[in-house]
Design a protein around this motif. Sequence first.
Motif, short mmCIF file in Angstrom:
data_model
loop_
_atom_site.label_atom_id
_atom_site.label_comp_id
_atom_site.label_asym_id
_atom_site.label_seq_id
_atom_site.Cartn_x
_atom_site.Cartn_y
_atom_site.Cartn_z
N ILE A 44 -59.39 1.83 0.90
CA ILE A 44 -58.09 1.80 0.24
C ILE A 44 -57.05 2.23 1.26
O ILE A 44 -57.09 3.36 1.76
N VAL A 45 -56.13 1.34 1.60
CA VAL A 45 -55.16 1.59 2.66
C VAL A 45 -53.77 1.22 2.18
O VAL A 45 -53.61 0.44 1.24
N PRO A 46 -52.72 1.78 2.80
CA PRO A 46 -51.36 1.44 2.37
C PRO A 46 -51.07 -0.04 2.50
O PRO A 46 -51.63 -0.73 3.36
N THR A 47 -50.20 -0.53 1.65
CA THR A 47 -49.81 -1.93 1.72
C THR A 47 -49.16 -2.25 3.06
O THR A 47 -48.45 -1.41 3.64
N GLN A 48 -49.41 -3.44 3.56
CA GLN A 48 -48.73 -3.90 4.76
C GLN A 48 -47.35 -4.48 4.43
O GLN A 48 -46.58 -4.79 5.33
N LYS A 49 -47.08 -4.60 3.14
CA LYS A 49 -45.78 -5.13 2.70
C LYS A 49 -44.87 -3.97 2.28
O LYS A 49 -44.23 -4.00 1.24
N SER A 50 -44.80 -2.94 3.13
CA SER A 50 -44.08 -1.73 2.75
C SER A 50 -42.57 -1.98 2.61
O SER A 50 -41.92 -1.35 1.76
N ASP A 51 -42.01 -2.86 3.41
CA ASP A 51 -40.57 -3.13 3.29
C ASP A 51 -40.25 -3.72 1.92
O ASP A 51 -39.28 -3.31 1.27
N GLN A 52 -41.08 -4.67 1.49
CA GLN A 52 -40.89 -5.27 0.17
C GLN A 52 -41.06 -4.23 -0.93
O GLN A 52 -40.27 -4.18 -1.88
N ALA A 53 -42.08 -3.37 -0.79
CA ALA A 53 -42.33 -2.34 -1.79
C ALA A 53 -41.17 -1.34 -1.84
O ALA A 53 -40.76 -0.90 -2.93
N ASN B 48 -55.14 5.90 -7.16
CA ASN B 48 -54.62 5.37 -5.90
C ASN B 48 -53.16 4.93 -6.03
O ASN B 48 -52.38 5.10 -5.10
N ALA B 49 -52.81 4.36 -7.17
CA ALA B 49 -51.43 3.94 -7.38
C ALA B 49 -50.49 5.14 -7.32
O ALA B 49 -49.40 5.07 -6.76
N VAL B 50 -50.92 6.25 -7.90
CA VAL B 50 -50.12 7.48 -7.86
C VAL B 50 -49.96 7.97 -6.43
O VAL B 50 -48.85 8.21 -5.93
N ASN B 51 -51.07 8.11 -5.75
CA ASN B 51 -51.05 8.70 -4.41
C ASN B 51 -50.29 7.85 -3.40
O ASN B 51 -49.49 8.36 -2.60
N PHE B 52 -50.50 6.53 -3.45
CA PHE B 52 -49.84 5.67 -2.47
C PHE B 52 -48.38 5.42 -2.82
O PHE B 52 -47.57 5.17 -1.92
N ALA B 53 -48.02 5.50 -4.09
CA ALA B 53 -46.60 5.41 -4.46
C ALA B 53 -45.83 6.60 -3.91
O ALA B 53 -44.72 6.46 -3.37
#
Length: 259
Positions: free
Chosen positions: A38-47, A66-71
């Motif tokens: 489980i890794v951070p999204t590569q679309k961070s700019d969009q997010a 994971n949604a909580v932690n990565f948000a």
Amino acid sequence: MNRSQGILITRPVHQAEKLCGLLSEAGFLPIRFPVLDIVPTQKSDQAKQILARIDDYDRLIFISVNAVNFALLLNDGKIAAFTDRPIAAVGASTADALVKQGLLVDTVPESGFNTEALLAMPQLQAVKGQRILIIRGEGGREALADELRRRGAAVDYLEVYQRACPDLDNKPLTKMLQEEQLAVITVTSSEGLNNLVRMMGDELKSALLILPLVVVSERMAQDAQARGFFHVVVAKNPSDAAILEEIKKIINGEYQWLS
């Protein structure tokens, strides 16, 4: 069961510790073989663009821990963006993760811990005209968003992480399968199940499929049976305690498997 009591744990590394500890305390041998990264999204700019407009939304729905932690990671650890609006969580573990971060959760199923249970909650019935943001990993099921849209809500996604198949050496696990040192497999996602089968290859498929498999939803059980697993057990919920309970039943011979 004429096998040793090695239990295969396929959860991502950062999610396996508690279950492995419980298994060790119960006298089992946890074998770690993470089938998902489980890794951070590569679309961070969009997010981050979506995160900047979070005030436009009437309700947030977190799909997983994971949604909580990565948000929060995406928002530099700050919780301010997620306050001042109702928050729903798919399951108890997700709700606990939100509460530990100081966020209030007004909607979480008492049982079921899945999309269908969440959709049955009173707070998500009259959502016509609401704007709802679902916070999740990339991909995944569309059932939650589809039903909320059918009820009249406008639904967007904030996708904050992605799943990847680890590059692992499967030789130690191959040896354990060949020598029948495993008693039970545990898998907690359909994607993880797919990765496990792919990582072990055709040569060991038959040895893998005959092992008892503990999963955490009926949908996963159907996926497993479609892949050819013979002995599939569904835990009462996705908690570590519920998974351990089913492992104990299997080891104690409480399930009568058909040949």
